[in-house]
Design a protein around this motif. Sequence first.
Motif, PDB file in Angstrom:
ATOM      1  N   ASP A 155      40.690  37.718  27.280  1.00 58.03           N
ATOM      2  CA  ASP A 155      39.831  39.009  27.112  1.00 58.03           C
ATOM      3  C   ASP A 155      39.627  39.156  25.633  1.00 58.03           C
ATOM      4  N   ALA A 156      39.101  38.092  24.930  1.00 60.85           N
ATOM      5  CA  ALA A 156      38.676  38.248  23.487  1.00 60.85           C
ATOM      6  C   ALA A 156      37.700  39.037  23.181  1.00 60.85           C
ATOM      7  N   ASP A 157      36.713  39.333  24.237  1.00 61.45           N
ATOM      8  CA  ASP A 157      35.669  40.382  23.994  1.00 61.45           C
ATOM      9  C   ASP A 157      36.371  41.688  23.731  1.00 61.45           C
ATOM     10  N   ALA A 158      37.478  41.874  24.178  1.00 63.85           N
ATOM     11  CA  ALA A 158      37.755  43.309  24.165  1.00 63.85           C
ATOM     12  C   ALA A 158      38.803  43.718  23.091  1.00 63.85           C
ATOM     13  N   MET A 159      38.714  42.595  22.142  1.00 66.08           N
ATOM     14  CA  MET A 159      39.722  42.695  20.900  1.00 66.08           C
ATOM     15  C   MET A 159      38.698  42.879  19.721  1.00 66.08           C
ATOM     16  N   THR A 160      39.245  43.644  18.751  1.00 66.42           N
ATOM     17  CA  THR A 160      38.643  43.930  17.378  1.00 66.42           C
ATOM     18  C   THR A 160      39.082  42.849  16.240  1.00 66.42           C
ATOM     19  N   LEU A 161      38.313  42.662  15.389  1.00 72.50           N
ATOM     20  CA  LEU A 161      38.387  41.618  14.733  1.00 72.50           C
ATOM     21  C   LEU A 161      39.780  41.206  14.123  1.00 72.50           C
ATOM     22  N   VAL A 162      40.550  42.267  13.863  1.00 69.19           N
ATOM     23  CA  VAL A 162      41.978  42.266  13.414  1.00 69.19           C
ATOM     24  C   VAL A 162      42.904  41.504  14.455  1.00 69.19           C
ATOM     25  N   GLU A 163      42.532  42.263  15.646  1.00 67.60           N
ATOM     26  CA  GLU A 163      43.137  41.510  16.715  1.00 67.60           C
ATOM     27  C   GLU A 163      42.879  40.052  17.019  1.00 67.60           C
ATOM     28  N   LEU A 164      41.557  39.589  16.905  1.00 69.01           N
ATOM     29  CA  LEU A 164      41.217  38.310  17.192  1.00 69.01           C
ATOM     30  C   LEU A 164      41.991  37.494  15.961  1.00 69.01           C
ATOM     31  N   ALA A 165      41.860  37.926  14.766  1.00 71.27           N
ATOM     32  CA  ALA A 165      42.617  37.186  13.861  1.00 71.27           C
ATOM     33  C   ALA A 165      44.025  36.880  14.114  1.00 71.27           C
ATOM     34  N   ASP A 166      44.589  37.866  14.351  1.00 69.36           N
ATOM     35  CA  ASP A 166      46.090  38.002  14.802  1.00 69.36           C
ATOM     36  C   ASP A 166      46.315  36.952  15.828  1.00 69.36           C
ATOM     37  N   ALA A 167      45.537  37.152  16.945  1.00 71.25           N
ATOM     38  CA  ALA A 167      45.679  36.302  18.078  1.00 71.25           C
ATOM     39  C   ALA A 167      45.700  34.369  17.658  1.00 71.25           C
ATOM     40  N   ILE A 168      44.529  34.399  16.885  1.00 76.56           N
ATOM     41  CA  ILE A 168      44.062  33.252  16.539  1.00 76.56           C
ATOM     42  C   ILE A 168      45.428  32.396  15.512  1.00 76.56           C
ATOM     43  N   GLY A 169      45.754  33.390  14.640  1.00 76.92           N
ATOM     44  CA  GLY A 169      47.032  32.642  13.799  1.00 76.92           C
ATOM     45  C   GLY A 169      48.177  32.432  14.823  1.00 76.92           C
ATOM     46  N   GLU A 170      48.546  33.596  15.716  1.00 74.80           N
ATOM     47  CA  GLU A 170      49.761  33.109  16.593  1.00 74.80           C
ATOM     48  C   GLU A 170      49.482  31.899  17.224  1.00 74.80           C
ATOM     49  N   LEU A 171      48.323  31.756  17.775  1.00 77.80           N
ATOM     50  CA  LEU A 171      48.086  30.502  18.695  1.00 77.80           C
ATOM     51  C   LEU A 171      47.950  29.243  18.054  1.00 77.80           C
ATOM     52  N   ALA A 172      47.519  29.209  16.647  1.00 78.50           N
ATOM     53  CA  ALA A 172      47.751  27.904  16.058  1.00 78.50           C
ATOM     54  C   ALA A 172      49.080  27.735  15.557  1.00 78.50           C
ATOM     55  N   ALA A 173      49.969  28.691  15.120  1.00 81.41           N
ATOM     56  CA  ALA A 173      51.348  28.285  14.867  1.00 81.41           C
ATOM     57  C   ALA A 173      52.058  27.819  15.967  1.00 81.41           C
ATOM     58  N   THR A 174      51.635  28.454  17.306  1.00 85.19           N
ATOM     59  CA  THR A 174      52.466  27.880  18.382  1.00 85.19           C
ATOM     60  C   THR A 174      52.196  26.501  18.738  1.00 85.19           C
ATOM     61  N   ALA A 175      50.733  26.114  18.598  1.00 83.33           N
ATOM     62  CA  ALA A 175      50.354  25.053  18.882  1.00 83.33           C
ATOM     63  C   ALA A 175      50.954  23.700  17.804  1.00 83.33           C
ATOM     64  N   ARG A 176      50.886  24.185  16.606  1.00 82.03           N
ATOM     65  CA  ARG A 176      51.455  23.322  15.642  1.00 82.03           C
ATOM     66  C   ARG A 176      53.019  23.054  16.077  1.00 82.03           C
ATOM     67  N   SER A 177      53.727  23.883  16.448  1.00 79.03           N
ATOM     68  CA  SER A 177      55.013  23.705  16.821  1.00 79.03           C
ATOM     69  C   SER A 177      55.466  23.216  18.120  1.00 79.03           C
ATOM     70  N   GLY A 178      54.159  22.795  18.778  1.00 83.35           N
ATOM     71  CA  GLY A 178      54.396  21.979  20.193  1.00 83.35           C
ATOM     72  C   GLY A 178      54.846  22.901  21.372  1.00 83.35           C
ATOM     73  N   LYS A 179      54.751  24.280  21.250  1.00 81.45           N
ATOM     74  CA  LYS A 179      55.234  25.005  22.227  1.00 81.45           C
ATOM     75  C   LYS A 179      54.441  25.938  23.080  1.00 81.45           C
ATOM     76  N   THR A 180      52.978  25.543  22.932  1.00 83.63           N
ATOM     77  CA  THR A 180      52.134  26.159  23.821  1.00 83.63           C
ATOM     78  C   THR A 180      52.389  25.803  25.131  1.00 83.63           C
ATOM     79  N   PRO A 181      52.734  26.897  26.068  1.00 82.01           N
ATOM     80  CA  PRO A 181      52.945  26.782  27.433  1.00 82.01           C
ATOM     81  C   PRO A 181      51.690  26.251  28.159  1.00 82.01           C
TER      82      PRO A 181
END
Length: 452
Positions: free
Chosen positions: A333-359
């Motif tokens: 539901d990225a379309d329902a997010m503000t710019l700040v919420e999208l930025a936070d989600a992308i940052g968290e997603l990238a950090a989780t992916a780099r650590s290899g913990k993405t479920p």
Amino acid sequence: MQDFRLPDLGEGLPEAELVQWLVAEGDTVNLNQNIAEVETAKAVVELPSPYAGTVQKLHHAAGDTIDVGDVIVTFALEGEAVDAAPAVPAAAAEPEEEEKATPNLVGYGAAPRKNARPQRRARAARAGSPVSADTAVLEAAPHDAIVEQPMERPVERPRSTPPVRKFARDLGVDLALVEPTGENGLITRGDVEAYAGRTGMADAQAQAAASAPSVTTTDERVTRRPIRGVRKATAEAMVRSAFSAPHVTTFQTIDVTATMELVASLKGDRSLEGHRIGVMAVAAKAVCLALGRNPSLNAKWDEQAGEIVEHHYVNLGVAAATERGLIVPVIPDADAMTLVELADAIGELAATARSGKTPPAAMTGGTFSITNFGVFGVEAGTPILNPGEAGILGLGTVAKRPWEHEGQIALRDVMTLSLSFDHRLVDGAEGSRFLVDVAGVLEQPGRAMLLR
């Protein structure tokens, strides 16, 4: 004793690779304590224990590929003896003792079986089968005591890992003749190689590498690695996409100076401290807005149902390069997010992916994807669609270039957008309109106020 079998970790994946054990034989573990890390075709996940007790035996070693349903660890549950053979009286304990209730974590392990088979020795005793004193002693004794017996060859199966056993089979080496040097009498790959060398087996390592590509091998000129895990899954998905969906890629180079100025101003805003809003977040917002105006890009081709499925929401996939390969986690539901919420989600997603913990569940259900190869200094590319999606947008690097601005040549921030789409779902005109809408927001971020 209670065996723990590798569960289905999601998406019906048939196997997983054991990355590392987080416990050792003899350790006491609690319910839900993480005991291992395993890598599926989707991601690395931690495996929690469905039982509380003592680790009796680890059945696999790091690097092994394990089929779903195979036993990976045996526990001695709390209150049970460890490394001791059960008594074999004429009246053996009832099976209900073996079926006592044990904790079961949802999604892991199996519920206690009502008709569980008794222990082999107990079954033999109930059937009246003779059990010699020597056999009872060997079954009750720890492995170290067995290998110290004055015998020409071990009585029980030599201890080694599955890859080493296969390596030995490929060379025709009988593990019972190999002197172990590993911890607790474990036969290592080096032990097998040493034995093969002493017995005159030529080029043993090369033979094994050719017939058993399950391990990484290196010589002076090449390194060979097995195709598995995330890399294998990515390759299969990309080939499936490339040969099932007719790809078309279109490009547009734009002036993003206004976006770069916006990003710089947001970085200096104290009220946004702790939020990293970059070009990627602005582009993600532009994509969500453009998809609302161009729904054919937010659809999928359902071959089996003979339908085109248009989504009224945006689950935005964000391609992430990791050490294990490319993965595409999804922001629901990225379309329902503000710019700040999208930025936070992308940052968290990238950090989780780099650590290899993405479920695995976080990499399903995408409706459109975005990839930023500009971070590597690349200007443009032809991204391949994620299977089941109609489009993917590639962001090129932002570079200073001479550019026409307000009737004069000026040094401006310029980037190229690359849009690949499924021509079964999207006509050229629709793809072009979508790209123009995305470009319009990046060229003039204030335009986002006008879109819905």
